[in-house]
Design a protein around this motif. Structure first.
Motif, PDB file in Angstrom:
ATOM      1  N   ASP A 284       8.621 -34.049 -24.250  1.00  0.00           N
ATOM      2  CA  ASP A 284       7.237 -33.730 -24.612  1.00  0.00           C
ATOM      3  C   ASP A 284       6.416 -34.976 -24.924  1.00  0.00           C
ATOM      4  N   ASN A 285       7.016 -35.957 -25.580  1.00  0.00           N
ATOM      5  CA  ASN A 285       6.258 -37.116 -26.053  1.00  0.00           C
ATOM      6  C   ASN A 285       6.361 -38.336 -25.145  1.00  0.00           C
ATOM      7  N   LEU A 286       7.439 -38.434 -24.403  1.00  0.00           N
ATOM      8  CA  LEU A 286       7.607 -39.591 -23.515  1.00  0.00           C
ATOM      9  C   LEU A 286       7.733 -39.166 -22.062  1.00  0.00           C
TER      10      LEU A 286
ATOM     11  N   TRP B  67      11.959 -33.236 -27.529  1.00  0.00           N
ATOM     12  CA  TRP B  67      10.993 -34.181 -28.104  1.00  0.00           C
ATOM     13  C   TRP B  67      10.753 -35.351 -27.157  1.00  0.00           C
TER      14      TRP B  67
END
Length: 355
Positions: A189-191, A186
């Motif tokens: 993917d997001n940061l 996560w």
């Protein structure tokens, strides 16, 4: 006995009034009383020193000199064994960060740039994770927890230091890494736009990254920081705590205004001890971190070698003095780095104590 100026010395009981024109008229001069005899307390003087004191002083001085001599001897030995390999190195030892090639001892290629980066990065990441947790545990055990609960909890925390490094390594790779894999993916993917969470040179799903190694290392140094901070916080003068409570301070205000200022130097000292422990950790990081052919990019999802894990991974090459000398040179840099960190920590603690 007191003597008055202007008195007739020939008369037994007669006394003349003082002359007003006399500048010293009416002044009372008292005879000084004899003071107590001076007792010499300086052991370096001519007073006799007991045999036991001389023996203890000699042992104390000898112990201090022996420790200094041992440190110097270690440094000299490492330098002496590293020089032959350094003379055959074809790269700049401090700036080269590529793969080590030591098979041809006549033209070797090795350097410590990447080892230094990985070592410092994973150690600082572990320190950032461990320091707040250790501070919270120390405050809870000394200021909030009941006495019947504080003792067992402190013992459990201290027992973490007794777990062997190889157990931490196996636990981190086969238990912790799968558990934190969804969170790591996560973050990536997001940061991933931020360099700390960008895709690195190791597999995020595999878990052999600085992210996993840093968490394991934080658990390993947590008992050291907690124990030192706890012992310092518990020494806070009760008079200051009771005075703050009498003024109407809450428990947290007492901690913030008395306990933390009093024990901050000890807390920093414990953190630096933990950092020194993290810099030299070997087996756990050797098991967790994955060595790669790609360059280190300052991402938590990078792999690589630290100084200690690199040396341990090449133990089979120590039968040759030149190959071993290359890794001894890396060990010398680690020795100097650890010594410098501890010296800076002592200077910071001393300055904090004086302030």
């Amino acid at each position: 006995m007191t003597r008055f100026w202007g008195a007739d010395s020939d008369a037994g009981t007669a006394m003349n009034p003082p002359d007003p024109t006399d500048t010293e008229s009416g002044r009372v001069v008292a005879e000084p009383l004899p003071g107590p005899p001076v007792v010499r307390t300086d052991p370096s003087g001519k007073t006799r020193v007991r045999l036991g004191d001389r023996i203890f002083g000699g042992l104390a001085r000898s112990s201090g000199i022996a420790v200094i001599a041992l440190i110097v001897a270690i440094g000299v030995f490492l330098l002496w064994r590293a020089i032959p390999a350094l003379t055959r190195n074809q790269e700049n030892f401090f700036t080269f960060g590529g793969n080590w090639v030591t098979t041809d001892t006549a033209a070797m290629h090795f350097g410590v740039a990447e080892l230094f980066q990985v070592t410092v990065f994973v150690s600082l990441f572990a320190l950032v994770l461990a320091m707040p947790v250790a501070l919270g545990i120390a405050i809870f055990l000394t200021q909030y927890a009941p006495k019947r609960l504080a003792g067992p909890l402190a013992s459990v925390i201290d027992l973490l230091a007794a777990v062997p490094s190889i157990i931490y390594g196996v636990w981190g790779l086969y238990v912790l890494a799968p558990a934190i894999r969804p969170f790591a993916l996560w973050l990536n993917d997001n940061l991933g736009w931020f360099f700390l969470f960008a895709t690195g040179n190791a597999s995020v799903a595999g878990g052999g990254t600085v992210f996993t190694a840093g968490i394991v290392l934080a658990v390993m140094i947590l008992p050291i920081i907690t124990a030192v901070a706890r012992e310092v916080f518990v020494q806070t003068p009760h008079g200051q705590i009771e005075a703050a409570l009498a003024l109407g301070a809450t428990r947290w205000e007492v901690v913030r205004t008395t306990v933390l200022p009093f024990g901050m130097s000890g807390y920093i000292s414990g953190a630096m001890l933990g950092l020194g422990r993290a810099l030299g950790e070997t087996i756990a990081l050797l098991i967790i971190l994955r060595g790669t052919q790609r360059a280190f990019g300052w991402s938590l999802f990078d792999g690589g070698y630290t100084f200690a894990s690199k040396i341990a991974s090449a133990a089979s090459e120590f039968n040759d003095q030149y190959k071993a000398g290359a890794y001894i040179a890396a060990g010398l840099v680690l020795f100097v780095l650890t010594f410098a960190v501890n010296s800076l920590a002592r200077a910071a603690v001393s300055g904090k104590g004086r302030s």
